[in-house]
Design a protein around this motif. Structure first.
Motif, PDB file in Angstrom:
ATOM      1  N   LYS A   1      -1.709  -1.716 -12.415  1.00  0.00           N
ATOM      2  CA  LYS A   1      -2.742  -1.814 -11.366  1.00  0.00           C
ATOM      3  C   LYS A   1      -3.105  -0.415 -10.872  1.00  0.00           C
ATOM      4  CE  LYS A   1      -3.693  -3.588  -6.708  1.00  0.00           C
ATOM      5  NZ  LYS A   1      -3.180  -4.205  -5.479  1.00  0.00           N
TER       6      LYS A   1
ATOM      7  N   PHE B   1      -2.671 -14.356   3.365  1.00  0.00           N
ATOM      8  CA  PHE B   1      -3.356 -13.990   2.120  1.00  0.00           C
ATOM      9  C   PHE B   1      -3.772 -15.257   1.376  1.00  0.00           C
ATOM     10  CE2 PHE B   1      -0.677  -9.869   1.959  1.00  0.00           C
ATOM     11  CZ  PHE B   1      -1.669  -9.146   2.598  1.00  0.00           C
TER      12      PHE B   1
ATOM     13  N   LYS C   1       0.843  -1.210   0.000  1.00  0.00           N
ATOM     14  CA  LYS C   1       0.000   0.000   0.000  1.00  0.00           C
ATOM     15  C   LYS C   1       0.872   1.252   0.000  1.00  0.00           C
ATOM     16  CE  LYS C   1      -4.006  -1.677   2.600  1.00  0.00           C
ATOM     17  NZ  LYS C   1      -4.820  -1.375   3.782  1.00  0.00           N
TER      18      LYS C   1
ATOM     19  N   LYS D   1      -8.832   4.129  12.515  1.00  0.00           N
ATOM     20  CA  LYS D   1      -7.367   4.100  12.326  1.00  0.00           C
ATOM     21  C   LYS D   1      -6.814   5.523  12.260  1.00  0.00           C
ATOM     22  CE  LYS D   1      -7.676   0.706   8.978  1.00  0.00           C
ATOM     23  NZ  LYS D   1      -7.235  -0.218   7.924  1.00  0.00           N
TER      24      LYS D   1
ATOM     25  N   ASP E   1      -6.614   3.848   5.265  1.00  0.00           N
ATOM     26  CA  ASP E   1      -7.570   3.281   4.323  1.00  0.00           C
ATOM     27  C   ASP E   1      -8.100   1.970   4.854  1.00  0.00           C
ATOM     28  OD1 ASP E   1      -5.348   1.552   3.842  1.00  0.00           O
ATOM     29  OD2 ASP E   1      -6.157   1.099   1.871  1.00  0.00           O
ATOM     30  N   ASP E   2      -9.290   1.613   4.395  1.00  0.00           N
ATOM     31  CA  ASP E   2      -9.800   0.278   4.655  1.00  0.00           C
ATOM     32  C   ASP E   2     -10.414  -0.209   3.356  1.00  0.00           C
ATOM     33  OD1 ASP E   2      -9.957  -1.809   6.508  1.00  0.00           O
ATOM     34  OD2 ASP E   2     -12.091  -1.456   6.796  1.00  0.00           O
ATOM     35  N   THR E   3     -10.120  -1.454   3.031  1.00  0.00           N
ATOM     36  CA  THR E   3     -10.538  -2.012   1.748  1.00  0.00           C
ATOM     37  C   THR E   3     -11.277  -3.316   1.970  1.00  0.00           C
ATOM     38  OG1 THR E   3      -8.694  -1.029   0.557  1.00  0.00           O
ATOM     39  CG2 THR E   3      -9.647  -2.983  -0.421  1.00  0.00           C
TER      40      THR E   3
ATOM     41  N   GLU F   1     -10.072  -3.010  14.490  1.00  0.00           N
ATOM     42  CA  GLU F   1     -11.039  -2.553  13.474  1.00  0.00           C
ATOM     43  C   GLU F   1     -12.358  -3.244  13.792  1.00  0.00           C
ATOM     44  OE1 GLU F   1      -9.540  -3.091   9.458  1.00  0.00           O
ATOM     45  OE2 GLU F   1      -7.505  -2.706  10.171  1.00  0.00           O
TER      46      GLU F   1
ATOM     47  N   HIS G   1      -9.017   0.276  -7.104  1.00  0.00           N
ATOM     48  CA  HIS G   1      -9.865   0.879  -6.068  1.00  0.00           C
ATOM     49  C   HIS G   1      -9.071   1.903  -5.245  1.00  0.00           C
ATOM     50  CE1 HIS G   1      -7.737  -2.756  -5.132  1.00  0.00           C
ATOM     51  NE2 HIS G   1      -7.803  -2.527  -3.829  1.00  0.00           N
ATOM     52  N   ARG G   2      -7.882   1.483  -4.759  1.00  0.00           N
ATOM     53  CA  ARG G   2      -7.111   2.395  -3.903  1.00  0.00           C
ATOM     54  C   ARG G   2      -6.615   3.586  -4.722  1.00  0.00           C
ATOM     55  NH1 ARG G   2      -5.579  -0.992  -0.768  1.00  0.00           N
ATOM     56  NH2 ARG G   2      -4.160  -1.896  -2.257  1.00  0.00           N
TER      57      ARG G   2
ATOM     58  N   PHE H   1     -13.655  -4.433  -5.643  1.00  0.00           N
ATOM     59  CA  PHE H   1     -12.866  -3.941  -4.525  1.00  0.00           C
ATOM     60  C   PHE H   1     -13.350  -2.537  -4.213  1.00  0.00           C
ATOM     61  CE2 PHE H   1      -9.234  -6.831  -5.655  1.00  0.00           C
ATOM     62  CZ  PHE H   1      -9.011  -7.343  -4.381  1.00  0.00           C
TER      63      PHE H   1
ATOM     64  N   SER I   1     -12.379  -8.850   4.925  1.00  0.00           N
ATOM     65  CA  SER I   1     -11.463  -9.402   3.923  1.00  0.00           C
ATOM     66  C   SER I   1     -10.130  -9.851   4.510  1.00  0.00           C
ATOM     67  CB  SER I   1     -11.212  -8.372   2.814  1.00  0.00           C
ATOM     68  OG  SER I   1     -12.403  -8.165   2.089  1.00  0.00           O
TER      69      SER I   1
ATOM     70  N   PHE J   1      -0.748  -8.272  -3.784  1.00  0.00           N
ATOM     71  CA  PHE J   1      -0.962  -8.945  -2.497  1.00  0.00           C
ATOM     72  C   PHE J   1      -2.439  -9.304  -2.357  1.00  0.00           C
ATOM     73  CE2 PHE J   1      -3.093  -5.620   0.086  1.00  0.00           C
ATOM     74  CZ  PHE J   1      -2.970  -4.543  -0.775  1.00  0.00           C
ATOM     75  N   GLY J   2      -2.760  -9.908  -1.229  1.00  0.00           N
ATOM     76  CA  GLY J   2      -4.162 -10.182  -0.899  1.00  0.00           C
ATOM     77  C   GLY J   2      -4.846 -11.029  -1.955  1.00  0.00           C
ATOM     78  N   TYR J   3      -5.985 -10.545  -2.414  1.00  0.00           N
ATOM     79  CA  TYR J   3      -6.801 -11.288  -3.375  1.00  0.00           C
ATOM     80  C   TYR J   3      -6.415 -11.000  -4.829  1.00  0.00           C
ATOM     81  CZ  TYR J   3      -9.746 -11.995   0.753  1.00  0.00           C
ATOM     82  OH  TYR J   3     -10.195 -12.331   2.003  1.00  0.00           O
ATOM     83  N   ASP J   4      -5.319 -10.278  -5.034  1.00  0.00           N
ATOM     84  CA  ASP J   4      -4.915  -9.914  -6.403  1.00  0.00           C
ATOM     85  C   ASP J   4      -4.837 -11.110  -7.364  1.00  0.00           C
ATOM     86  OD1 ASP J   4      -4.841  -7.201  -5.986  1.00  0.00           O
ATOM     87  OD2 ASP J   4      -2.676  -7.081  -5.727  1.00  0.00           O
TER      88      ASP J   4
HETATM   89  P1  IMP Z   1      -7.203  -3.547   4.639  1.00  0.00           P
HETATM   90  O1  IMP Z   1      -8.018  -3.685   5.880  1.00  0.00           O
HETATM   91  O2  IMP Z   1      -7.426  -2.276   3.933  1.00  0.00           O
HETATM   92  O3  IMP Z   1      -5.750  -3.840   4.863  1.00  0.00           O
HETATM   93  O4  IMP Z   1      -7.688  -4.626   3.593  1.00  0.00           O
HETATM   94  C1  IMP Z   1      -8.255  -5.822   4.019  1.00  0.00           C
HETATM   95  C2  IMP Z   1      -7.821  -6.957   3.145  1.00  0.00           C
HETATM   96  O5  IMP Z   1      -8.302  -6.739   1.824  1.00  0.00           O
HETATM   97  C3  IMP Z   1      -6.326  -7.151   3.024  1.00  0.00           C
HETATM   98  O6  IMP Z   1      -5.820  -7.954   4.045  1.00  0.00           O
HETATM   99  C4  IMP Z   1      -6.225  -7.860   1.688  1.00  0.00           C
HETATM  100  O7  IMP Z   1      -6.471  -9.237   1.836  1.00  0.00           O
HETATM  101  C5  IMP Z   1      -7.381  -7.261   0.913  1.00  0.00           C
HETATM  102  N1  IMP Z   1      -6.908  -6.176   0.050  1.00  0.00           N
HETATM  103  C6  IMP Z   1      -6.831  -4.853   0.317  1.00  0.00           C
HETATM  104  N2  IMP Z   1      -6.371  -4.176  -0.744  1.00  0.00           N
HETATM  105  C7  IMP Z   1      -6.128  -5.100  -1.700  1.00  0.00           C
HETATM  106  C8  IMP Z   1      -5.616  -5.024  -3.030  1.00  0.00           C
HETATM  107  O8  IMP Z   1      -5.265  -3.966  -3.575  1.00  0.00           O
HETATM  108  N3  IMP Z   1      -5.529  -6.198  -3.681  1.00  0.00           N
HETATM  109  C9  IMP Z   1      -5.869  -7.391  -3.149  1.00  0.00           C
HETATM  110  N4  IMP Z   1      -6.340  -7.517  -1.914  1.00  0.00           N
HETATM  111  C10 IMP Z   1      -6.470  -6.376  -1.192  1.00  0.00           C
END
Ligand code: IMP
Length: 195
Positions: free
Chosen positions: A174, A97, A15, A55, A70-72, A43, A179-180, A118, A87, A151-154
């Motif tokens: 990307k 992940f 991030k 946060k 941020d929260d995603t 959270e 989204h971010r 996302f 997530s 990372f994550g669900y990419d």
């Molecule tokens: P966070 O709370 O914003 O860190 O996001 C929660 C979770 O969403 C993270 O642990 C990742 O698994 C997933 N995530 C957040 N941003 C992305 C991204 O850009 N790509 C893929 N997975 C993401």
């Protein structure tokens, strides 16, 4: 010219890279680690807005400096919006992940509707005032993982208009559609007009 300092309430190196890419002309972005802040921030809420706020407010109350968080969430239509705000911990406490991706692919077995999005919410506190910015990208969940970037669900998220996953894209690509990136673009526009 000296850059203004702003804290990004995260230690996620991916991030930080993504956000520095957009803001490094105007701001020195400091991570929580660089600020010497090593407490976990809970959270506990059920919305991205509230979790982003808790946060940024925690960090603002601690340092009294401009900051953002941020929260995603990944919201999957066939799973009623899950994993959404959960997530990060979808496969349970302490999961990786990879665990989350494996669980998601299992939950999606046999589902014809693979639409997902996302969504990122940023909470910014500047001069003591809080503002929110949101960005989203629509796409679908692949049947299997592909790619090693990100990372994550990419590895299982394929944005609309593409035939490859986020994890198969270089960061620059990307960053044009994520989204971010979309939420950060709004943050950047706002910061440009703020003293
Ligand atoms: P966070 O709370 O914003 O860190 O996001 C929660 C979770 O969403 C993270 O642990 C990742 O698994 C997933 N995530 C957040 N941003 C992305 C991204 O850009 N790509 C893929 N997975 C993401």
């Amino acid at each position: 010219m000296t850059l203004k300092k702003i804290i990004f309430a995260t230690n996620n190196a991916h991030k930080l890279d993504e956000v520095r890419h957009f803001l490094n002309q105007q701001y020195e972005i400091l991570s929580l680690k660089e600020m010497g802040f090593d407490q976990d921030i809970d959270e506990p809420y059920f919305t991205l807005h509230e979790n982003a706020s808790v946060k940024s407010q925690t960090i603002y109350n601690h340092f009294g400096l401009d900051c953002f968080a941020d929260d995603t969430g990944l919201e999957v239509e066939a799973l009623n919006g899950e994993p959404g705000v959960f997530s990060a911990r979808y496969a349970g406490p302490g999961c990786t992940f990879r665990d989350n991706v494996v669980k998601l692919l299992n939950e999606m077995k046999g589902k014809a509707n693979r639409n997902a999005r996302f969504r990122t919410v940023i909470s910014l506190i500047v001069n003591g005032q809080e503002y929110h910015f949101e960005g989203q990208v629509d796409g679908h969940i692949a049947h299997e993982t592909a790619g090693n970037e990100g990372f994550g669900y990419d590895p299982v998220f394929i944005p609309n208009g593409y035939s490859k996953s986020f994890a198969q894209m270089p960061l620059d690509e990307k960053n044009q559609i994520s989204h971010r990136a979309r939420a950060v673009a709004k943050l950047v526009e706002f910061l440009k007009q703020t003293k």
